[in-house]
Design a protein around this motif. Structure first.
Motif, PDB file in Angstrom:
ATOM      1  N   GLN A 133       0.876  -1.174   0.000  1.00 19.01           N
ATOM      2  CA  GLN A 133       0.000   0.000   0.000  1.00 19.01           C
ATOM      3  C   GLN A 133       0.919   1.232   0.000  1.00 19.01           C
ATOM      4  N   ILE A 134       0.729   2.052  -0.998  1.00 18.23           N
ATOM      5  CA  ILE A 134       1.656   3.180  -1.149  1.00 18.23           C
ATOM      6  C   ILE A 134       0.888   4.440  -1.583  1.00 18.23           C
ATOM      7  N   VAL A 135       1.296   5.612  -0.944  1.00 12.49           N
ATOM      8  CA  VAL A 135       0.700   6.908  -1.342  1.00 12.49           C
ATOM      9  C   VAL A 135       1.833   7.781  -1.898  1.00 12.49           C
ATOM     10  N   LEU A 136       1.665   8.188  -3.180  1.00 14.98           N
ATOM     11  CA  LEU A 136       2.710   8.960  -3.842  1.00 14.98           C
ATOM     12  C   LEU A 136       2.252  10.423  -4.017  1.00 14.98           C
ATOM     13  N   GLY A 137       3.189  11.287  -4.247  1.00 17.69           N
ATOM     14  CA  GLY A 137       2.882  12.692  -4.447  1.00 17.69           C
ATOM     15  C   GLY A 137       2.171  12.933  -5.774  1.00 17.69           C
TER      16      GLY A 137
ATOM     17  N   ASN B 178      10.942   3.129  -2.063  1.00 16.15           N
ATOM     18  CA  ASN B 178      11.390   4.276  -1.261  1.00 16.15           C
ATOM     19  C   ASN B 178      12.028   5.342  -2.134  1.00 16.15           C
ATOM     20  N   ALA B 179      12.626   4.886  -3.211  1.00 12.24           N
ATOM     21  CA  ALA B 179      13.261   5.831  -4.135  1.00 12.24           C
ATOM     22  C   ALA B 179      12.227   6.741  -4.790  1.00 12.24           C
ATOM     23  N   LEU B 180      10.951   6.359  -4.745  1.00  8.21           N
ATOM     24  CA  LEU B 180       9.881   7.183  -5.322  1.00  8.21           C
ATOM     25  C   LEU B 180       9.365   8.238  -4.330  1.00  8.21           C
ATOM     26  N   ASN B 181       9.994   8.284  -3.118  1.00  2.00           N
ATOM     27  CA  ASN B 181       9.627   9.230  -2.058  1.00  2.00           C
ATOM     28  C   ASN B 181       8.136   9.162  -1.723  1.00  2.00           C
TER      29      ASN B 181
END
Lengths: 299, 764
Positions: free
Chosen positions: A222-226, A265-268
Motif C-alpha cells: 500500500q503506497i501513497v505517492l505525491g 522508497n526511491a519514489l519518495n
C-alpha cells in the motif's frame, strides 16, 4: 524423494495432466492446490497407483509406484470420498489392513482408537461424513505410511478435529519422516500444516516451492505517492495486480521484499507499507496471472 | 524396478475379505439348497406314487430337479459375480482397491476364488445330498454326476465370463445386461438361424447345421444344456466329450481374458461407459440381428404363401433390427444423443444375414445336394416318422444313400428356394384352389390317411467322426410328385427286414444280463371307414391289452432266446414292432389278434416295484410281435402258460364303438372253452360297459350250465359295490360306464376268483 516425471493423463479427449513434472522432498508436508478440475485428485491417484499414467511416471526413489506392491505398502491414499462397504467397521477393516500393510502398528491403532470418538464396532457407512473421514484417517495412520496422500481431508471435520489431525500429521512427519501430500481447497488449513506447496492449473504446474518462499516471493504494497508522479511509475516492477483509490495505490508485486522496498522508497512515497500475503491471496494472485480470475469467469 | 510378481501376502487377506462380502449370499444360497433338496425329494416320491411313473419318466423328474438346481446356480453365479466385482463399478471403491498394496492380478484372483467357492461348493454339497437322497441306483447316480459335472463347468465358465464382462463394463447394470445379452444372443441367433435355414433349404435339418454343443459354445450359462443332453442320451457321446473339452478350453480362454482385463482395465472407466469400446457395438449389433430375425420370423409365420413369407421376413427383419439397434444404442450411450456413425457394426451384421439368406436360397452352401460317399460313412441311420434303424453293413448303407438321393433329386429342381413356413410344424398349408385334385389327394395320402410315412430323417456318421443329418417331410405336394414313394418304400422294407434290424430290434434285448421278465399282450387291428374333409379315410386302431408279468430264470431266458431267434431268422417278412407301415398292417383283417411279447429289464433298485403298485420298472423294454408262424416262441409261451389275455380298461369304452364291438365279437368266436378266464373278463367288461346283452348271448351260446346265471349275479353285486364306493357314472343312451383301470381290475380279479372256485366245484 517423490518425483513426478512428465506425467500425462487423459480421460478420452480431455487431458487431465499434461506433461507434469516436479519433486516432493521426503519428510515434507506438500499442499497440492489448484482450481477445480485442475488434476489434483488425478495426480494423487497416479501417485497412489490407482491410475496408470498415459505418459511419464510417479516415482519414489527411482521406482514407479504403479503396480509396485512394496511402495504401495508404504503409502496410504484417502480419497475425497473414502469407500466403505455396508458392513465395514473400523475393527474389521483393521483386520484387513493389518495383513495388507507391512508397517501396521497395533499400538498406534489402539492410541488412535482412544483418541478419536469413534466406535470401532459401529458400521462406518452409518456415520457422518466427518466421522467417516476420521475412521479412514485412523486406519491410515495405523499403517505408519511413509507416503500419506490425502484428498480434501479437512472437509466435514470440525475445527477441533482439524487441529487434532494437523497435530497428528506433524508428529508423524517428525517421528517417521513421512511425506504427506494434501490436496485441498482449504488453503487456510494448508497454510498451517504445509511446508511445500504446488499449484496446478489445467493439468500443468504453475508454482511449486516451499510455502515460505512462495509467500515471500509475492507482496502486497500500500503506497501513497505525491501529485507529480506519472502513470508509468510502476512499469519496472513485476506487478501482478494493481488498484488505485485517489493517491493510494494497492499493488501486488512479485520479487524480493528488500529490493521492492528499496525501489519504492526511491519514489519518495508519503506512505508505504509492505504486507505478507496469505496462501489464499497467493493462490488468487497466481491464478489471476494464469487467467483464472473472477473477472474472466464473469466475462 | 516395478514389482509385478504375484503377492501371496496380499492374496489371502483379500480372499478372506471377499469371502466375507459374500457371506450373506452364501447363507441364502445354502438355505435355498437345504430347503429345495427335501422339497424336490418329496416331489419326486409323490409323483412316483401318484402317477405310477416308470423309470424313463423318473429320469425326466430327476432331470428337472437337476435343471432347477443348475438354474438356481446360474442365478447365484450372476449375482455373486456382479456383487463380488462391483468394486470395479464405483469410483470410490476403485480408489480403495487400486491403492491397496497388491497388484491387480492378486485382486482378481482372490476375488474370483472367493466367488467360485461361494457358488460351487454349496452346489456340490447340495447336489450330492440330493443325489444321495433321491437317486436310487447306480445309473441315476452316474447321470446325476454327469449333470453335476456340466453344471460345475457352467458355474466356473459363467462366473469367469460375468467377471470378464464386469471388467469390460463401467457399471454393474451394464455388466448384467451385457452378460445376459451375449449369452442370449449366441443361443438366440443360432436357434433362429437353424430354424430359418431349415425353412429355406430342403433336407436341412435343425440338427444338421450344428449340434446343441455349438448352440451354447459362447453362452456359458447354457453349458448346463450339455449336461441335460448327456442325461437324455444316457451318457457321454463324442459331441458331449467335445463339449467338455470345449468347456475347459473356454474356461481357460476366459480366464486369460480376465487376467488381461484385470491388468489393463482403466480404473477411471468405473461408472463411465465401457473399458472395451467394441463390446457395446457387438452387443447392440447382436441384439439388433436377433430381434430383427425374431420379428421377421413371427411375421413370416403369419403368411400363407411361401413367397410372401420371404418378403415379409426380409422387410420385418430390417425394421426390427433397426428399431432394436436404436433402443440399445440409446441405452448404451445413456441418452438420445446417438452416434449413428457407430452403426457400421449393425449395418454389417444385417447385411451379412441378408447375404447369407440369398446364398441359402440359391443352395450356395451345398447342404441341399450333398450326399456322403458310401466309402466315407461308417454308419447310416434312417428314421421314418421318428422310428429309426441304424445300419453298418455296406449294402444297407448304399440302400440308405439311395433313398436319400431320391429326395435330393426331388427337391433341388426348385432352386432358388423360398422360405417355407410349412417345415416348422411339418404341415403344408396348400392353396387348394390352385392345385389339382390329384395333388391334393396325394398329399392327403400322407397327411391324413397315414398310408405312407410323412417324415424321413437320414443320419450319417462318417469315418472321421462327423455327423451329417438331413430331414424331409412328405407334406409338400412338390415332393409327393417328384419322389417315387412306392420305390422308396420298397427299399425301406428291404432294409427293415434285414438281419441288422432283426438283431437291433428283438434279439438285442437278450444281450442285457438284467433282462429277466416278460409280458405278453395282444394287438388288435381294427379298421373302419371315416369321412374326413370329403376324402375317404381308413384309420387303423391298435388296442394293446396287457397281461400279468412273468419272471423268468436264466434257463428260461435262454430257451426263449433260442426260440425267438429261430423264429425271427426264419421270418422273411420280419418287421420290428414299432414299424407301422409293415405288411402285417396291410394284410391284417378286422379284429386280427397278434401277441406282443415285451421284454423287461430287471429292476435293480427294488424301489419302483414297491411304489408302482407291483408294476415293473425298466430303463428299456423291447417288444416283439409273435406271429402265427412263430411256432417255437408260441410253444414256449404255451409251455409256461404265458398267454392269458385279459380285457379291462380300454375295452370298456372300446366295446361301445362299432368297430370295437365287431372286433371283440370276432375275438370271442376265436376263443375256446379253455379260455374261460378271458371269456369271463369279456363278459364282465361287456356287462359293465352296457353291452351285456351282446356278450351275454355269446357267453350263453357256449353253454356253461348255470355258470352264467351265477356269474351275472356276482357281477351285479360287484356293480352295486362299484356304484357305491367308486366314482363311476352312467351316461345316457347306453354309453359305457367309465371306470378307471385299477378299479375294474379289482372287480375282474374278484370275478376270476369266483370262476376258479366254480371250476373247483365242477371238478368235484
Amino acid at each position: 524423494m517423490l518425483a513426478i516425471k512428465n506425467v500425462t493423463k487423459k480421460f478420452g479427449a480431455k487431458i487431465a495432466l499434461n506433461n507434469l513434472s516436479f519433486n516432493i522432498p521426503t519428510g515434507s508436508v506438500f499442499g497440492l492446490i489448484g482450481s477445480n478440475g485442475s488434476g489434483k485428485s488425478t495426480l494423487l491417484r497416479i501417485i497412489s497407483g490407482v491410475y496408470e499414467p498415459d505418459g511419464g511416471s510417479a516415482e519414489i526413489d527411482g521406482e514407479s509406484t504403479y503396480e509396485n506392491v512394496r511402495l504401495k505398502g508404504e503409502s496410504f491414499f484417502i480419497s475425497d470420498f473414502p469407500y466403505f462397504y455396508n458392513n465395514s467397521t473400523v475393527e474389521n477393516l483393521a483386520v484387513l489392513y493389518r495383513q495388507l500393510y507391512p508397517n501396521w502398528s497395533e499400538i498406534k491403532f489402539q492410541q488412535l482408537c482412544s483418541m478419536f470418538p469413534i466406535g470401532v464396532k459401529d458400521r462406518i457407512i452409518n456415520m457422518s461424513k466427518g466421522m467417516q473421514r476420521q475412521a479412514a484417517l485412523m486406519l491410515a495412520l495405523s499403517t505408519c505410511p511413509k507416503y500419506l496422500l490425502l484428498d480434501e481431508i479437512f472437509d466435514g471435520l470440525d475445527p477441533v478435529v482439524r487441529q487434532l489431525i494437523k497435530k497428528l500429521l506433524i508428529e508423524m512427519v517428525v517421528e517417521n519422516q513421512t511425506t504427506v501430500i494434501i490436496a485441498s481447497h482449504n488453503l487456510r488449513e494448508l497454510e498451517d500444516v504445509c511446508d511445500h506447496v504446488g499449484l496446478i492449473h489445467c493439468g500443468g504446474i504453475i508454482l511449486e516451492k516451499e510455502l515460505d518462499a512462495a509467500k515471500l516471493g509475492i507482496h502486497r504494497v500500500q503506497i501513497v505517492l505525491g501529485d507529480e508522479v506519472g502513470e508509468g511509475v510502476f512499469s519496472d516492477f513485476n506487478i501482478v495486480k494493481s488498484q488505485r483509490q485517489g493517491k493510494l495505490y494497492e499493488l501486488t508485486i512479485k520479487g524480493d521484499a528488500d529490493e521492492i522496498t528499496e525501489r519504492l522508497n526511491a519514489l519518495n512515497p508519503q506512505f508505504m507499507e509492505l504486507l505478507p500475503l496469505t496462501l489464499e491471496e497467493v493462490f488468487i494472485s497466481e491464478m489471476e496471472v494464469a487467467g483464472y480470475d473472477i473477472n474472466n469467469i464473469l466475462k | 524396478m516395478t514389482s509385478t510378481t504375484f503377492s501371496n501376502k496380499g492374496f489371502f487377506p483379500l480372499f478372506k475379505w471377499a469371502l466375507r462380502q459374500n457371506r450373506g449370499l452364501l447363507i441364502v444360497y445354502s438355505i435355498i439348497l437345504l430347503i429345495s433338496g427335501p422339497i424336490l425329494d418329496g416331489f419326486i416320491k409323490l409323483r412316483i406314487s401318484a402317477e405310477n411313473l416308470d423309470y424313463v419318466n423318473m429320469i425326466d423328474v430327476e432331470l428337472v430337479s437337476s435343471l432347477i438346481y443348475a438354474f438356481t446356480a446360474a442365478i447365484i453365479v450372476l449375482i455373486s459375480a456382479v456383487r463380488t466385482f462391483s468394486f470395479l463399478h464405483n469410483k470410490r471403491s476403485v480408489d480403495m482397491y487400486g491403492a491397496f498394496p497388491v497388484i491387480r492380478r492378486t485382486v482378481f484372483l482372490s476375488h474370483i476364488l472367493a466367488g467360485l467357492l461361494t457358488t460351487a461348493v454349496p452346489y456340490i454339497i447340495g447336489m450330492a445330498a440330493v443325489m444321495g437322497i433321491t437317486y436310487y441306483d447306480g445309473e441315476s447316480l452316474r447321470l446325476g454326476a454327469v449333470m453335476m459335472l456340466f453344471t460345475l463347468l457352467m458355474i466356473v465358465a459363467s462366473y469367469l465370463f460375468t467377471v470378464l464382462m464386469a471388467y469390460c463394463c463401467g457399471t454393474s447394470l451394464d455388466t448384467v445386461c451385457v452378460t445376459i445379452a451375449v449369452n442370449g444372443i449366441w443361443v438366440g441367433i443360432f436357434s433362429l438361424f437353424k430354424m430359418i435355414m431349415s425353412m429355406m433349404i430342403p433336407g436341412c435339418s435343425v440338427e444338421s447345421i450344428l449340434s446343441s454343443f455349438a448352440d451354447v459354445a459362447f453362452a456359458p450359462l447354457g453349458f448346463m444344456v450339455l449336461g441335460a443332453k448327456s442325461y437324455l442320451t444316457g451318457g457321454f457321446t463324442p459331441v458331449l466329450t467335445a463339449g467338455i473339452v470345449w468347456s475347459v478350453l473356454y474356461i481357460a480362454l476366459v480366464f486369460v481374458g480376465c487376467l488381461f482385463a484385470a491388468n489393463n482395465r482403466k480404473a477411471h472407466t468405473a461408472q463411465d461407459g465401457f473399458s472395451v469400446k467394441w463390446l457395446p457395438r457387438v452387443t447392440e449389433s447382436g441384439i439388433a440381428v436377433i430381434i430383427g430375425m425374431a420379428i421377421g420370423f413371427v411375421f413370416a409365420l403369419a403368411q400363407d404363401s411361401d413367397k410372401a413369407s420371404m418378403f415379409t421376413f426380409s422387410f420385418w427383419f430390417i425394421i426390427g433390427a433397426a428399431a432394436a439397434f436404436a433402443v440399445v444404442h440409446i441405452y448404451f450411450n445413456k441418452g438420445v444423443k446417438c452416434h449413428w456413425g457407430k452403426s457400421i457394426a449393425v449395418c454389417s451384421s444385417v447385411s451379412a444375414v441378408c447375404i447369407a439368406a440369398v446364398i441359402s436360397l440359391c443352395g450356395g452352401w451345398g447342404i441341399d445336394t450333398y450326399i456322403p460317399s458310401a466309402g466315407g460313412v461308417s454308419s447310416a441311420e434312417i428314421s421314418v416318422n421318428g422310428v429309426g434303424y441304424s445300419f453298418g453293413d455296406a449294402e444297407n448303407i448304399e440302400r440308405v444313400l439311395g433313398i436319400h438321393k431320391l429326395f435330393v433329386d426331388g427337391t433341388t429342381t426348385d432352386r432358388p428356394y423360398s422360405l417355407s413356413t410349412s417345415s416348422i410344424d411339418n404341415v403344408e398349408y396348400l392353396d387348394v384352389a390352385s392345385e389339382s385334385a390329384d395333388d391334393l389327394e396325394k398329399v392327403n395320402d400322407y397327411d391324413y390317411d397315414n398310408t405312407y410315412p410323412v417324415s424321413y430323417k437320414f443320419k450319417y456318421k462318417t469315418k472321421l467322426g462327423a455327423e451329417i443329418v438331413r430331414e424331409y417331410h412328405m407334406t409338400s405336394y412338390k415332393l409327393v410328385n417328384t419322389v417315387d414313394t412306392d420305390e422308396m418304400m420298397g427299399v425301406i422294407e428291404e432294409l427293415i427286414s434285414s438281419a441288422e434290424v432283426k438283431k437291433q430290434s428283438a434279439l438285442a434285448a437278450f444281450d442285457d444280463e438284467q433282462r429277466n421278465r416278460i409280458q405278453t399282450a395282444s394287438l388288435n387291428m381294427v379298421k373302419f371307414e371315416k369321412q374326413y374333409d370329403k376324402v375317404q379315410q381308413t384309420e387303423t386302431y391298435q388296442c394293446i391289452s396287457h397281461v400279468d408279468s412273468v419272471d423268468l430264470d436264466k434257463e428260461q431266458i435262454n430257451e426263449l432266446y433260442a426260440a425267438l431267434k429261430m423264429d425271427i431268422e426264419a421270418d422273411d417278412s420280419f418287421v420290428p414292432a414299432d414299424w407301422q407301415w409293415s405288411s402285417y398292417t396291410d394284410e391284417s383283417q378286422l379284429g386280427d389278434v397278434y401277441t406282443i411279447l415285451t421284454l423287461w429289464s430287471k429292476d435293480i433298485s427294488g424301489l419302483y416295484a414297491e411304489l408302482n403298485n407291483g408294476q415293473y420298472a425298466s430303463s428299456v423294454n423291447t417288444q416283439v410281435i409273435v406271429k402265427e408262424n412263430y411256432k417255437n416262441t408260441l410253444a414256449f409261451l404255451e409251455k409256461y402258460n404265458i398267454k392269458a389275455i385279459r380285457y379291462y380298461s380300454h375295452s370298456s369304452t372300446y366295446a361301445d364303438t362299432e368297430g370295437g364291438y365287431e372286433a371283440m365279437e370276432k375275438y370271442i368266436d376265436s376263443l375256446s372253452v379253455n379260455d374261460l378266464k378271458a371269456l369271463v373278463d369279456l363278459y364282465a367288461t361287456g356287462w359293465l360297459a352296457d353291452c351285456y346283452d351282446d356278450f351275454g348271448i355269446k357267453l350263453n351260446d357256449k353253454q356253461f350250465d348255470d355258470y352264467t346265471a351265477q356269474l351275472e349275479q356276482k357281477i351285479q353285486e360287484q356293480q352295486e359295490w362299484l356304484l357305491e364306493d367308486y366314482t363311476a357314472y352312467l351316461a345316457d343312451g347306453g354309453t359305457a360306464i367309465q371306470i378307471d383301470d385299477w378299479t375294474l381290475c379289482s372287480v375282474l380279479d374278484s370275478l376270476a376268483e369266483f370262476t376258479q372256485q366254480y371250476f373247483i366245484h365242477l371238478e368235484k
